[in-house]
Scaffold this motif. Sequence first.
Motif: not given
Length: 252
Positions: A37-43
């Motif tokens: 989820p954190a990587a998705t938000s950053a993307f």
Amino acid sequence: MIVFDFSRRFIAGLAVVAGLFLNTAAAAVAAAPPALPAATSAFLAKFVDADGNVNYGAIKRNPLELQGLLKRVASFDAAAAQPDDRKAFYLNAYNLLVIGEVVARYPLESVEKVPGFFDKNLVSVAGEKLTLNDLETKKLRQPYNDPRVHFALVCGAKGCPKLNRAAYLANSLDTQLTIQTQKVLQSPSFIRVDDKARKVLLSQIFKWYDADFKASGKTGVAYVNQFREGKTIPATYAVDYYPYDWSLNNRK
């Protein structure tokens, strides 16, 4: 004296070994990738603007971040996840997979011009091969019976709700879905109220998925009014649907 020196050296050696172990452990933690989820938000924050448009061109030129996310989507263990984790995962997965399918064909004017984009082309998600329609219906609509998902899923078109620039999270999912639905259903471009003509035009999402809204107990304007906070639409207004805009939600 010899025994004392040996003990001192032994203790010093243990300290060195312990230090190396701690440094190695710290390096491993530092090197670990962020949670999905954190990587998705950053993307999303990097490639989606405030209007929900996606910079497909920039992703096409630098695809590694998206490719990494899609690999993690493909290998996610959905069966072991808790219900809210699973629901949040599938919401995020759908939006990422749509972006991935568009980028694979970019430049593109509309997903509608790609044969089988939603109902024939297969995507990899949590160890399964599914169509996007299967992902939406079998993993979200049927299991959860929550019409709010229709305002969180974005199918790559301007007629869709605006794409959220942050991932959906299990521990705040209900709040996120409510806020997202409020934003969408209070937007004058999505719910078009003409007070002079005493008429309201709804997105065709309410027509296509009428059964989903009926199952929740409220349909059409009655459903919309739950999320409009003081901007309720009179029940006497005529209701119709405006044409869906299938042009690509492309940030240029």
